[in-house]
Write an enzyme that holds these catalytic residues in place. Sequence first.
Site, mmCIF file in Angstrom:
data_model
loop_
_atom_site.group_PDB
_atom_site.id
_atom_site.type_symbol
_atom_site.label_atom_id
_atom_site.label_comp_id
_atom_site.label_asym_id
_atom_site.label_seq_id
_atom_site.Cartn_x
_atom_site.Cartn_y
_atom_site.Cartn_z
ATOM 1 N N ASP A 50 -17.725 -1.423 18.308
ATOM 2 C CA ASP A 50 -18.635 -1.673 17.177
ATOM 3 C C ASP A 50 -19.897 -0.811 17.130
ATOM 4 O O ASP A 50 -20.534 -0.579 18.162
ATOM 5 C CB ASP A 50 -19.151 -3.119 17.217
ATOM 6 N N GLU A 235 -16.835 -12.572 13.647
ATOM 7 C CA GLU A 235 -17.656 -11.683 14.486
ATOM 8 C C GLU A 235 -18.565 -10.836 13.598
ATOM 9 O O GLU A 235 -18.336 -10.698 12.399
ATOM 10 C CB GLU A 235 -16.752 -10.742 15.302
HETATM 11 C C1 FRU Z 1 -16.123 -7.066 17.806
HETATM 12 C C2 FRU Z 1 -16.490 -7.589 19.189
HETATM 13 C C3 FRU Z 1 -17.782 -8.353 19.126
HETATM 14 C C4 FRU Z 1 -18.292 -8.244 20.518
HETATM 15 C C5 FRU Z 1 -17.864 -6.858 20.908
HETATM 16 C C6 FRU Z 1 -17.530 -6.696 22.362
HETATM 17 O O1 FRU Z 1 -15.309 -5.947 17.825
HETATM 18 O O2 FRU Z 1 -15.435 -8.392 19.686
HETATM 19 O O3 FRU Z 1 -17.644 -9.685 18.665
HETATM 20 O O4 FRU Z 1 -19.674 -8.410 20.601
HETATM 21 O O5 FRU Z 1 -16.733 -6.553 20.130
HETATM 22 O O6 FRU Z 1 -17.310 -5.360 22.690
#
Ligand code: FRU
Length: 494
Positions: A50, A235
Amino acid sequence: MIPLNRTFILFLSFLALSCKHDSPIVFQDSPGEKYRPEYHFTPSEGWMNDPNGLVYLDGEYHLFYQFYPDSSVWGPMHWGHAVSNDLVNWENLPIALEPDSLGYIFSGSAVIDIDNNSGFGTEENPPMVAIFTYHDMNGERSGAKDYQSQGIAYSVDKGRTWTKYKENPVLLNQGIKDFRDPKVSRITDSDGNQLWMMTLAVMDRIQFYSSPDLIHWKYESEFGLGIGAHGGVWECPDLLPFKTKSGETKWVLLVSINPGGPQMGSATQYFIGDFQNGVFTPDDQMIRWLDYGPDNYAGVTWSNLPQEQDRTVLIGWMSNWLYAQSVPTESWRSAMTIPRELSLFDVEGTLLLKSAPAKEVDLLRKASYKLSDKISALPSQSVEIKAEIENDFSIQFTNDLGEKLAIFKTGGLVTVDRSLAGQNTFHPDFGASNSAPMSWNASKIRIFLDASSVEVFINDGELVVTSLIFPTESFNTIQVLNGVENVEIFDLKK
Ligand code: FRU
């Protein structure tokens, strides 16, 4: 799996050079480099997911990102860091945040604490404050439920060095295991007071917390139970105000969901409604998707953009949790999408969100060509195609191996078919043909092709389909089959 890192490969090449060889030595870049995009952000090596902490300050767009430098699959999360002054040319900087005794550093946001509410800087030099999720692996392993909490860190030197707040975490988990991805924005409440609002993803809903100083957080409300898509965990949310044509303010709540997207795996849905006194109220129960492609996830927007820019800019992670860790790039994994400007538009009385390529993307254009025939060679594998289209149209890209990427609209469905577009055996669901409903007329298209992706924007982003592709050899030919006029090709090779 620990990939060979590039320095190591260069070192091996150097060793080889210093030995005497009869045959010529061929330098080879790391395996998978042929898929390295020309104009999309990628980590120099290692794993990325992300975008995090998108914030603008003094002419620089900051892009932090979920980063594991030691492998090209997901692992202990850091915040990598890059900056740009035009959103398309990025300079990599040292890692901003590393895991510590409280856990890995998961996704989150960054703000400029302009009045120094936190006291971490001064009024003359307001701090950049990052708000992120701590993910405590030991807690998770022990079967606890409260292993995600929110922490903060600050920088008083434009994001170059960071200090974690000594009393982290600042927001404790109440026993819900998915409790993450804080997106903080500055909000004016109904009394005209400014406060910080955190939008947090909590399993199958969003919670809002407010704060006067970014340190003390108060629960306000929650939204989402029984509304929207619920095929997976919620998320990476974002909460955004927009002005409609009539001057009214509407709020958009972005919520990424994994799995449960329209093409399987991850995707980002959004809700349109009102946000008042810490409560989000949607206008309706409709499920809307930001991007109908399989490969735009966890997108969030830049904070602190200068008011005169008067725009909302998003960047997303151009992959999908379904297969992100097995795509054939090896020494690095994942790219970001091109930056996109979000705005509202109306289809027969229904408000929707569009994502147009940010205007800076035009800076990438080098030579341009007009397509005079139905078929033409491409100047490089990194191009933009711009054209007028009829409601039903068809375009395809091919290479000398007969691989084919087809983009067409027929019967109210826009399709990006990558089933014959190259490598796809690394995951059973990768080789799909992906379609999206578009009930209104299509009139123009922009297609951004790069070494391993294609982003299709219809009507300036009223409908968007973003897909990864792994052609065995680059696509070198475009063919317009029907319903396509005035085609311009821009070479985007730097
Ligand atoms: C989304 C996610 C988030 C988390 C991160 C961990 O892709 O699962 O919810 O903070 O990636 O790398």
